[in-house]
Design a protein around this motif. Structure first.
Motif, PDB file in Angstrom:
ATOM      1  N   ARG A 266       0.811  -1.218   0.000  1.00  0.00           N
ATOM      2  CA  ARG A 266       0.000   0.000   0.000  1.00  0.00           C
ATOM      3  C   ARG A 266       0.845   1.270   0.000  1.00  0.00           C
ATOM      4  O   ARG A 266       0.356   2.349  -0.322  1.00  0.00           O
ATOM      5  N   TRP A 272      -4.751   7.461   0.595  1.00  0.00           N
ATOM      6  CA  TRP A 272      -5.415   6.959   1.804  1.00  0.00           C
ATOM      7  C   TRP A 272      -6.033   8.104   2.610  1.00  0.00           C
ATOM      8  O   TRP A 272      -5.530   9.221   2.611  1.00  0.00           O
ATOM      9  N   ASP A 317      -8.941   5.084   6.728  1.00  0.00           N
ATOM     10  CA  ASP A 317      -7.954   5.275   5.662  1.00  0.00           C
ATOM     11  C   ASP A 317      -8.283   4.487   4.399  1.00  0.00           C
ATOM     12  O   ASP A 317      -7.903   4.889   3.300  1.00  0.00           O
ATOM     13  N   THR A 318      -8.965   3.369   4.540  1.00  0.00           N
ATOM     14  CA  THR A 318      -9.106   2.422   3.429  1.00  0.00           C
ATOM     15  C   THR A 318     -10.528   2.236   2.926  1.00  0.00           C
ATOM     16  O   THR A 318     -10.721   1.704   1.831  1.00  0.00           O
TER      17      THR A 318
END
Length: 429
Positions: A266, A272, A317-318
């Motif tokens: 990532r 993000w 964040d995801t």
């Protein structure tokens, strides 16, 4: 020694204090025990919030069991407990009438049944057990009407919302929280996997029709961590294809050996966090990055195939990426939010592509029993990483917050010692 009566049951008590790693004769309960304790005045960084203290051993009510803890698992919920947010668990219990001004965490562990309350029939003193990390009121009306106990209004997390968890020499649990310990696993292995494995099992199998099947593609966030390492194995066991996401190429080999068909770093992407407002340069950059992330999934699979299930737990964040890359009619299933609790997403993607955003919380007894049996048959590896000493419980949680914990699941030794084999019996004193 004196004797304490519990209806038709009784056990001997002693004023003697036993150091961590040592226990009295089987069935003899000390009046005091060592616990890794959180108090409100220490809320903050986990490494500072936990302190080893000598406290009273709790009484054993009817229907309850006192377990001598051999080892305990480390999970993120007690990092939250240490910080006093998003929930001050001590204040919450005090408001409901419980008097203790301290918290003993630990939502999973392995140990030996040491004393039982009136009415307990399914376990006896001396039984080696694993402890389930949720408790509910079996007499609750919603359960009696057939609701899954994990959906009950009475359900709470033991060792987080409820006190006297596994970070002490003795833990207090309801009878139904005790399940048989697999004979093939040692104390530390047994202690570390039940919470993550059962949580992952429910995420992947419970939410019909979005359940993992042969050929299913599952995107697994944090694939080298405790939850992720369980998810990758389960996806592989059920014939699916797990695509792992990690922070760093040094974790690739671990994930591939654990059942993933491919891994994405990532750190190669920078989109993000909160999804930007549409029509802005930031939104254009985000769209470019998230499409690139989707192409990385296709490259691993060797076809333009999107995930049927996205296994979520980082949260803030995801989540926008998870919803975007999930296949039409697929499911994003979320059991936590370690990166933050406020998530954003483009609702057009959700409704136009008829995707499902599903919350999932731990597991019921059937699901817990299923993963224990898989581990007992050698089909599910607990993936025990670092084992901490009792006085390092705060450090273990700090490592989790700082993202520098070992791959897989972590455990802490309580009643067992490093040179002591895990056998169906009691440790020497």
């Amino acid at each position: 020694m004196s004797e304490v009566a519990l209806g038709s049951r009784s056990y001997a008590t002693t004023e003697e204090i036993f150091e961590v790693g040592y226990l009295p004769e089987l069935g003899v309960v000390p009046e005091k025990m060592y616990g890794s304790v959180i108090r409100p005045e220490r809320y903050g960084s986990p490494v500072d919030a936990f302190r080893t203290e000598l406290i009273d051993v709790p009484a054993v009510p009817p229907g309850f069991v006192l377990v001598a803890v051999m080892a305990a698992g480390i999970n993120y919920n007690n990092a939250w407990a240490a910080m006093g947010q998003p929930l001050d668990v001590i204040a919450a219990r005090n408001r409901s009438g419980e008097p203790e001004k301290f918290h003993i965490g630990g939502s999973e562990g392995s140990g030996i049944v040491w004393a039982v309350g009136e009415g307990v029939r399914s376990v006896t003193v001396g039984d080696p057990v694993l402890m389930v990390g949720a408790r509910w009121d079996e007499r609750a009306q919603d359960i009696r009407f057939g609701r899954d106990p994990m959906m009950s209004d009475s359900q709470k997390t033991w060792g987080y919302e409820l006190n006297y968890g596994s970070f002490a020499q003795f833990a207090l649990v309801a009878e139904f929280q005790c399940l048989p310990k697999p004979a093939n696993l040692d104390w530390e292995e047994s202690a570390c996997f039940l919470l993550t494995a059962a949580t992952a099992y429910r995420q992947l199998t419970h939410w019909v029709p979005n359940r993992v099947e042969p050929g299913s593609v599952v995107l697994v966030w944090g694939a080298a961590g405790g939850l992720g390492s369980m998810a990758c194995q389960l996806v592989d066991l059920f014939g699916g294809r797990a695509v792992g996401v990690v922070s760093g190429k040094d974790k690739f080999d671990y994930c591939l050996a654990n059942g993933a068909v491919g891994v994405i770093d990532r750190r190669e992407f920078g989109h993000w966090g909160m999804q930007p407002e549409p029509g802005t340069p930031e939104a254009d950059q985000w769209s470019s990055e998230v499409r690139g992330f989707g192409r990385a999934i296709w490259q691993i699979l060797g076809e333009r195939r999107s995930p049927d299930i996205v296994f979520e737990h980082p949260g803030q964040d995801t989540l926008p990426t998870s919803v975007y890359v999930c296949d039409t009619s697929g499911m994003v299933v979320l059991c936590g939010a370690t990166s933050g609790f406020i998530g954003t997403l483009d609702l057009r993607v959700l409704w136009m592509r008829q995707k499902r955003l599903q919350g999932s919380h731990f597991a019921n007894l059937s699901e817990c029993r299923a993963v224990i049996e898989l581990a007992g048959m050698g089909k599910l590896n607990p993936r025990l990483g670092r084992v901490y000493s009792f006085d390092e419980i705060g450090l273990a949680h700090q490592d989790m917050v700082d993202g520098c914990q070992s791959h897989g699941n972590s455990a802490v030794r309580v009643g067992c010692s490093a040179d002591q084999p895990s056998t169906e019996g009691t440790p020497g004193s």
